[in-house]
Design an enzyme around this catalytic site. Sequence first.
Site, mmCIF file in Angstrom:
data_model
loop_
_atom_site.group_PDB
_atom_site.id
_atom_site.type_symbol
_atom_site.label_atom_id
_atom_site.label_comp_id
_atom_site.label_asym_id
_atom_site.label_seq_id
_atom_site.Cartn_x
_atom_site.Cartn_y
_atom_site.Cartn_z
ATOM 1 N N LYS A 164 12.825 -14.519 -32.709
ATOM 2 C CA LYS A 164 13.074 -13.178 -32.178
ATOM 3 C C LYS A 164 12.217 -12.944 -30.935
ATOM 4 C CE LYS A 164 13.118 -8.381 -33.903
ATOM 5 N NZ LYS A 164 12.874 -7.549 -35.111
ATOM 6 N N SER A 194 16.215 -4.255 -35.790
ATOM 7 C CA SER A 194 16.047 -4.804 -34.457
ATOM 8 C C SER A 194 16.269 -6.318 -34.376
ATOM 9 C CB SER A 194 14.638 -4.484 -33.951
ATOM 10 O OG SER A 194 13.654 -5.078 -34.770
ATOM 11 N N SER A 206 14.382 -3.532 -39.861
ATOM 12 C CA SER A 206 14.750 -4.327 -38.682
ATOM 13 C C SER A 206 15.334 -5.690 -39.022
ATOM 14 C CB SER A 206 13.531 -4.515 -37.776
ATOM 15 O OG SER A 206 13.249 -3.331 -37.080
#
Length: 479
Positions: free
Chosen positions: A84, A159, A183
């Site tokens: 990520k 996210s 997330s």
Amino acid sequence: MTSELLFTGPELCKFEAHEVVALLKAREISSSDLIDAALTRIAQTGPLINATPTLCEARARAVDLSSRDSTPAGWLAGLPITIKDLNAVADVRTTFGTKGLAGFIPQKSDPLVDQLEQRGAVILGKTNTPEFGAGGNTFNDVFGQTRNPWNTELNPGGSSGGAAASLAAGEIWLSHGSDHGGSLRTPAAYCGIVGLRPSPGIAGGPGQDAAFIIEGVQGPMARSVRDCALFLDAMSGFDPQIAISYPAPEIPYQEAVIRADGKLKIAFAPDLGGFGQVDPEMAQHLAAAMRQLEKNGARIEETCPDLTHLERSYHTLRGLMWATSAKRLPQEVQAHFKSTLAENTAFGQALTLEDIIDANLNRSILFNNMLSLFETFDVLACPTVGCMPHSASEEWVHHVGGVELTNYMDWLRFAFLATTTGLPAISVPVGRGPRGLPVGLQLIGKPRGEAALLAAARHVELTFGGPLGPIDPINPSWI
């Protein structure tokens, strides 16, 4: 699986990670074969879903696997993975989704990235995230909008939306995520994959400047529960660089999944005692899922612990995290903050000592309430999120269950409990729901109970014929 059955090219992306690792160990395929397959697949799907905007092919191909750890637990044997874009990878563009760091290239990797590489992971690229990971929709001013491969008009969640979308589309076998307000869990639910939020310290830790903040954690994302366990094994283990680091279990997490027996006692809280809003179509699908689990041998009782003060406690802890993170962040970076991120930071900076004391006292009460529940039940089941995916152009969901929401985190309330109490939680698909889209069920486990939680998730996965993917945003017959 035998070599004569082996596919080549992007067809390799259909296999589960543990299958591919077995082939790598048997030397039936090479890491280079997998890099080729993943890059071909990303080239096919990238223009549609924009999940992996940064690639580091030269770095991946230069990896020397001969010096890597070959211990069974967590050894990935040359498997390409993605990270990520909130975590540093040395010599690879790392933007945090913000224009203020659009050209940032770190010299050192995050400790978890170093550990994964030492255990045989090959970092192939960075997945998209909203600015500093704030929000349940994945878009930013650097790379734009990520889309859901099940329907590219829809939000993939956030996210860790890039990670989830990439996995669901078959771009990669394992992808790193992180989670505070769902997330990791929300995009797993929306994209039909598995996402585990571990207990603090199990998988890496917070940043060096906020070494004791435990609410935001890193964790594994995969297309199956077994692959999620494989990835957690690779992430686990004590690291003296990480203040909250916790040792790996003596028995690998993968073994817990393989041995899963399905004798589950599930506390089902369809709206967390009124704490979260749920659309009727989501409520109906999850109620049917509970009936199916019961038919398959699980004991289910509808109940919920007292969650008084959960919302205020969560937001106080979240605000404290944002205020801490922003303290040493250059003003030229903060100047680019989107409005919701700036509001989060201002809220944290305005907290009083009394606010923080109350949050710590109340989170302890919530934790003890969960302990009482676990005296009878193995897991608490609830929605991962209360609605199906909305349009990708809708920054956050304003109406759920007939209720108008006023804060951009309101529609993510089902994520707050595990974060506030420090308990492990997982989102696992429970089939396809309205409009043929996947639906995720959240399971919250006992303290440091990742192994048992993964075993429970495996039983759920088997009940619903999973894993689901990969799905093809170009040609649905590819699945």
